[in-house]
Motif scaffolding. Structure first.
Motif, PDB file in Angstrom:
ATOM      1  N   SER A   1       4.285  -5.364  -5.614  1.00  0.00           N
ATOM      2  CA  SER A   1       3.877  -6.765  -5.660  1.00  0.00           C
ATOM      3  C   SER A   1       3.726  -7.347  -7.049  1.00  0.00           C
ATOM      4  CB  SER A   1       2.535  -6.913  -4.917  1.00  0.00           C
ATOM      5  OG  SER A   1       2.111  -8.266  -4.925  1.00  0.00           O
ATOM      6  N   ILE A   2       4.043  -8.632  -7.107  1.00  0.00           N
ATOM      7  CA  ILE A   2       3.751  -9.462  -8.260  1.00  0.00           C
ATOM      8  C   ILE A   2       2.252  -9.791  -8.251  1.00  0.00           C
ATOM      9  CG2 ILE A   2       4.152 -11.628  -6.985  1.00  0.00           C
ATOM     10  CD1 ILE A   2       5.566 -11.138 -10.439  1.00  0.00           C
ATOM     11  N   LYS A   3       1.706 -10.166  -9.429  1.00  0.00           N
ATOM     12  CA  LYS A   3       0.354 -10.753  -9.482  1.00  0.00           C
ATOM     13  C   LYS A   3       0.544 -12.145 -10.063  1.00  0.00           C
ATOM     14  CE  LYS A   3      -1.361  -6.290 -11.219  1.00  0.00           C
ATOM     15  NZ  LYS A   3      -2.090  -5.625 -12.311  1.00  0.00           N
TER      16      LYS A   3
ATOM     17  N   ARG B   1       1.920 -13.744   3.473  1.00  0.00           N
ATOM     18  CA  ARG B   1       3.148 -13.915   2.695  1.00  0.00           C
ATOM     19  C   ARG B   1       4.166 -12.853   3.130  1.00  0.00           C
ATOM     20  NH1 ARG B   1       0.983 -17.940   1.629  1.00  0.00           N
ATOM     21  NH2 ARG B   1       0.429 -18.842  -0.402  1.00  0.00           N
ATOM     22  N   ALA B   2       5.455 -13.183   2.936  1.00  0.00           N
ATOM     23  CA  ALA B   2       6.513 -12.208   3.235  1.00  0.00           C
ATOM     24  C   ALA B   2       6.512 -11.110   2.174  1.00  0.00           C
ATOM     25  CB  ALA B   2       7.861 -12.924   3.242  1.00  0.00           C
ATOM     26  N   TYR B   3       6.624  -9.868   2.599  1.00  0.00           N
ATOM     27  CA  TYR B   3       6.730  -8.717   1.693  1.00  0.00           C
ATOM     28  C   TYR B   3       7.758  -7.723   2.201  1.00  0.00           C
ATOM     29  CZ  TYR B   3       3.098  -9.447  -1.744  1.00  0.00           C
ATOM     30  OH  TYR B   3       2.376  -9.924  -2.802  1.00  0.00           O
TER      31      TYR B   3
ATOM     32  N   LEU C   1      -2.459 -15.775  -2.467  1.00  0.00           N
ATOM     33  CA  LEU C   1      -2.638 -14.404  -1.989  1.00  0.00           C
ATOM     34  C   LEU C   1      -2.824 -13.413  -3.142  1.00  0.00           C
ATOM     35  CD1 LEU C   1      -2.807 -12.371   0.303  1.00  0.00           C
ATOM     36  CD2 LEU C   1      -0.337 -12.029   0.068  1.00  0.00           C
ATOM     37  N   THR C   2      -1.898 -13.398  -4.103  1.00  0.00           N
ATOM     38  CA  THR C   2      -1.904 -12.276  -5.054  1.00  0.00           C
ATOM     39  C   THR C   2      -3.015 -12.351  -6.099  1.00  0.00           C
ATOM     40  OG1 THR C   2      -0.164 -13.319  -6.377  1.00  0.00           O
ATOM     41  CG2 THR C   2       0.527 -11.691  -4.733  1.00  0.00           C
ATOM     42  N   SER C   3      -3.622 -13.543  -6.293  1.00  0.00           N
ATOM     43  CA  SER C   3      -4.783 -13.592  -7.188  1.00  0.00           C
ATOM     44  C   SER C   3      -5.898 -12.723  -6.617  1.00  0.00           C
ATOM     45  CB  SER C   3      -5.269 -15.032  -7.364  1.00  0.00           C
ATOM     46  OG  SER C   3      -5.656 -15.565  -6.115  1.00  0.00           O
ATOM     47  N   ARG C   4      -5.920 -12.543  -5.296  1.00  0.00           N
ATOM     48  CA  ARG C   4      -6.942 -11.685  -4.657  1.00  0.00           C
ATOM     49  C   ARG C   4      -6.401 -10.304  -4.322  1.00  0.00           C
ATOM     50  NH1 ARG C   4      -8.392 -14.679   0.361  1.00  0.00           N
ATOM     51  NH2 ARG C   4      -9.642 -12.825   0.704  1.00  0.00           N
TER      52      ARG C   4
ATOM     53  N   GLU D   1      13.877  -4.046   5.479  1.00  0.00           N
ATOM     54  CA  GLU D   1      13.313  -5.233   6.138  1.00  0.00           C
ATOM     55  C   GLU D   1      11.968  -5.645   5.509  1.00  0.00           C
ATOM     56  OE1 GLU D   1      15.027  -5.556  10.603  1.00  0.00           O
ATOM     57  OE2 GLU D   1      13.515  -4.001  10.352  1.00  0.00           O
ATOM     58  N   PHE D   2      11.524  -6.867   5.847  1.00  0.00           N
ATOM     59  CA  PHE D   2      10.225  -7.335   5.356  1.00  0.00           C
ATOM     60  C   PHE D   2       9.297  -7.707   6.508  1.00  0.00           C
ATOM     61  CE2 PHE D   2      12.750 -11.297   5.446  1.00  0.00           C
ATOM     62  CZ  PHE D   2      11.861 -12.221   5.966  1.00  0.00           C
ATOM     63  N   VAL D   3       7.993  -7.761   6.187  1.00  0.00           N
ATOM     64  CA  VAL D   3       6.961  -8.154   7.162  1.00  0.00           C
ATOM     65  C   VAL D   3       6.048  -9.183   6.499  1.00  0.00           C
ATOM     66  CG1 VAL D   3       6.863  -6.032   8.548  1.00  0.00           C
ATOM     67  CG2 VAL D   3       5.546  -6.161   6.414  1.00  0.00           C
TER      68      VAL D   3
ATOM     69  N   GLU E   1      19.132 -11.667   0.032  1.00  0.00           N
ATOM     70  CA  GLU E   1      17.822 -12.133   0.499  1.00  0.00           C
ATOM     71  C   GLU E   1      16.975 -12.587  -0.685  1.00  0.00           C
ATOM     72  OE1 GLU E   1      16.180 -10.835   4.311  1.00  0.00           O
ATOM     73  OE2 GLU E   1      15.094  -9.508   2.966  1.00  0.00           O
ATOM     74  N   LYS E   2      16.156 -13.609  -0.438  1.00  0.00           N
ATOM     75  CA  LYS E   2      15.251 -14.114  -1.470  1.00  0.00           C
ATOM     76  C   LYS E   2      14.153 -13.087  -1.750  1.00  0.00           C
ATOM     77  CE  LYS E   2      13.927 -17.908   0.664  1.00  0.00           C
ATOM     78  NZ  LYS E   2      14.861 -18.323   1.715  1.00  0.00           N
ATOM     79  N   ALA E   3      13.792 -12.920  -3.038  1.00  0.00           N
ATOM     80  CA  ALA E   3      12.655 -12.062  -3.380  1.00  0.00           C
ATOM     81  C   ALA E   3      11.360 -12.862  -3.327  1.00  0.00           C
ATOM     82  CB  ALA E   3      12.831 -11.451  -4.751  1.00  0.00           C
ATOM     83  N   PHE E   4      11.474 -14.191  -3.377  1.00  0.00           N
ATOM     84  CA  PHE E   4      10.312 -15.076  -3.256  1.00  0.00           C
ATOM     85  C   PHE E   4      10.838 -16.496  -3.106  1.00  0.00           C
ATOM     86  CE2 PHE E   4      11.138 -14.231  -7.734  1.00  0.00           C
ATOM     87  CZ  PHE E   4      11.325 -15.503  -8.245  1.00  0.00           C
ATOM     88  N   VAL E   5       9.930 -17.404  -2.760  1.00  0.00           N
ATOM     89  CA  VAL E   5      10.311 -18.803  -2.639  1.00  0.00           C
ATOM     90  C   VAL E   5       9.826 -19.504  -3.901  1.00  0.00           C
ATOM     91  CG1 VAL E   5      10.055 -20.877  -1.213  1.00  0.00           C
ATOM     92  CG2 VAL E   5      10.020 -18.618  -0.152  1.00  0.00           C
TER      93      VAL E   5
ATOM     94  N   LEU F   1      13.383  -5.501  -6.356  1.00  0.00           N
ATOM     95  CA  LEU F   1      13.672  -4.069  -6.219  1.00  0.00           C
ATOM     96  C   LEU F   1      13.120  -3.496  -4.907  1.00  0.00           C
ATOM     97  CD1 LEU F   1      14.587  -1.456  -8.140  1.00  0.00           C
ATOM     98  CD2 LEU F   1      12.149  -0.989  -7.908  1.00  0.00           C
ATOM     99  N   ALA F   2      12.041  -4.117  -4.378  1.00  0.00           N
ATOM    100  CA  ALA F   2      11.275  -3.516  -3.271  1.00  0.00           C
ATOM    101  C   ALA F   2      12.133  -3.061  -2.071  1.00  0.00           C
ATOM    102  CB  ALA F   2      10.167  -4.455  -2.822  1.00  0.00           C
ATOM    103  N   PRO F   3      13.014  -3.921  -1.521  1.00  0.00           N
ATOM    104  CA  PRO F   3      13.785  -3.438  -0.365  1.00  0.00           C
ATOM    105  C   PRO F   3      14.682  -2.261  -0.712  1.00  0.00           C
ATOM    106  CG  PRO F   3      14.626  -5.562  -1.146  1.00  0.00           C
ATOM    107  CD  PRO F   3      13.328  -5.312  -1.857  1.00  0.00           C
TER     108      PRO F   3
END
Ligand code: FAD
Length: 276
Positions: free
Chosen positions: A81-83, A64-66, A89-92, A48-50, A268-272, A132-134
């Motif tokens: 995570s991606i950068k 963001r969804a992770y 979000l991920t730039s920080r 699952e994601f949060v 499931e989508k890995a990102f939008v 890969l995360a899930p």
């Protein structure tokens, strides 16, 4: 004198829904993983994601969804995570260090759960990039191996270095003493791994869809072609990847399921968006 431990500084002034970063590891200039404390009340199903994030300008959080990359039994939570260089979000987030706080909304959801699939013999995890995360969660959950005789992790990235997080995890699981104790000495043979690159030259190359339709992956792993009697699948990648894989799986006679109606595969989508 009895020594009195100092309160860790990081537990002071916690934001609402704050969790503390316990570890960070950078895998490439575009990928990192990190671990945070787990809220005592958080129950989730592996896969699952949060929503996670950081406070934004003016106090409004950037969330963001992770996918949770750790299994449901773990004391901590892991994320992969991606950068995105200009990502809000991920730039920080890529600069977090142990002791820092992140926001975590403890409401897990998602379709990549074992309950959304019918029983079968073999479970395929099909992922690109951070998709890969899930599966990093599900591969570490003994229930996956209680339900399925074999698990096949197919992971595709452009470059070999982007496979390292998954490669290291699969390597450690195949020789995990607890899993070997639970499932016997032959456990390593039950977790098959098929990493490929699409850009950098390597031992195994090509898109997941091509390796399935050509039959190459079945020949390489000594498996029968995918069929609805034996095979189940979970898919997590870009929108384009998900659409392409869905068509391939349907071509093998598998049908898409959901939490409310378990079938042979879930997506499931890995990102939008388009991806980078
Ligand atoms: P955003 O504004 O969100 O995205 C900027 C651009 O980067 C967009 O064009 C987008 O397509 C692209 N992009 C975003 N995320 C990715 C990615 N992961 N891989 C490749 N390109 C991307 N991201 C993770 O890194 N790990 C996860 O486990 C994860 N799980 C997700 C689960 C779900 C259900 C969804 C919908 C998304 C998930 N994401 C995950 C993506 C995540 O929600 C954010 O998009 C990502 O953290 C980037 O945030 P940002 O604010 O920096 O950039």
């Amino acid at each position: 004198d009895i020594p009195v431990a100092d309160e860790p500084k990081s537990t002071a002034n916690l934001m609402p829904d704050a969790q503390i970063v316990t570890a960070v590891r950078h895998w490439t200039d575009r990928l990192f993983s990190f671990r945070v404390t787990r809220p005592a009340s958080l129950r989730f199903r592996s896969g699952e994601f949060v929503m996670i994030g950081l406070p934004g300008e003016g106090g409004k959080p950037i969330l963001r969804a992770y996918s949770i990359a750790s299994p449901s039994w773990d004391d901590e939570l892991e994320f992969y995570s991606i950068k995105v260089p200009d990502g809000p979000l991920t730039s920080r987030l890529q600069h977090i260090r142990p002791g820092d706080q992140i926001i975590l909304r403890p409401k897990p959801v998602g379709t990549l759960v074992l309950d959304a699939l019918l029983p079968g013999k073999r479970l395929w995890f099909l992922a690109t990039g951070t998709g890969l995360a899930p599966f990093a969660s599900l591969m570490r959950d003994p229930e996956t191996f209680e339900r399925y005789e074999q698990v096949v992790m197919m992971h595709t990235c452009r470059e070999a270095g982007e496979l390292d997080y998954g490669r290291e995890l699969v390597g450690s699981l195949r020789h995990d003493p607890l899993l070997s104790e639970m499932f016997g000495e032959g456990f390593a043979e039950r977790l098959l791994y098929y990493p490929t690159t699409t850009r950098e030259q390597g031992a195994r190359m090509g898109r997941i869809t091509d390796n399935l339709t050509s039959g190459k992956v079945f020949a390489d792993l000594g498996l029968p072609p995918m069929n609805p009697a034996e095979d189940r699948a979970m898919v997590c990648g870009s929108l384009a990847f998900n659409v392409d894989v869905k068509a391939v799986l349907e071509g093998f006679g598998l049908a898409e399921g959901a939490n409310s109606e378990p079938r042979e595969f879930v997506v499931e989508k890995a990102f939008v968006g388009e991806g980078i």
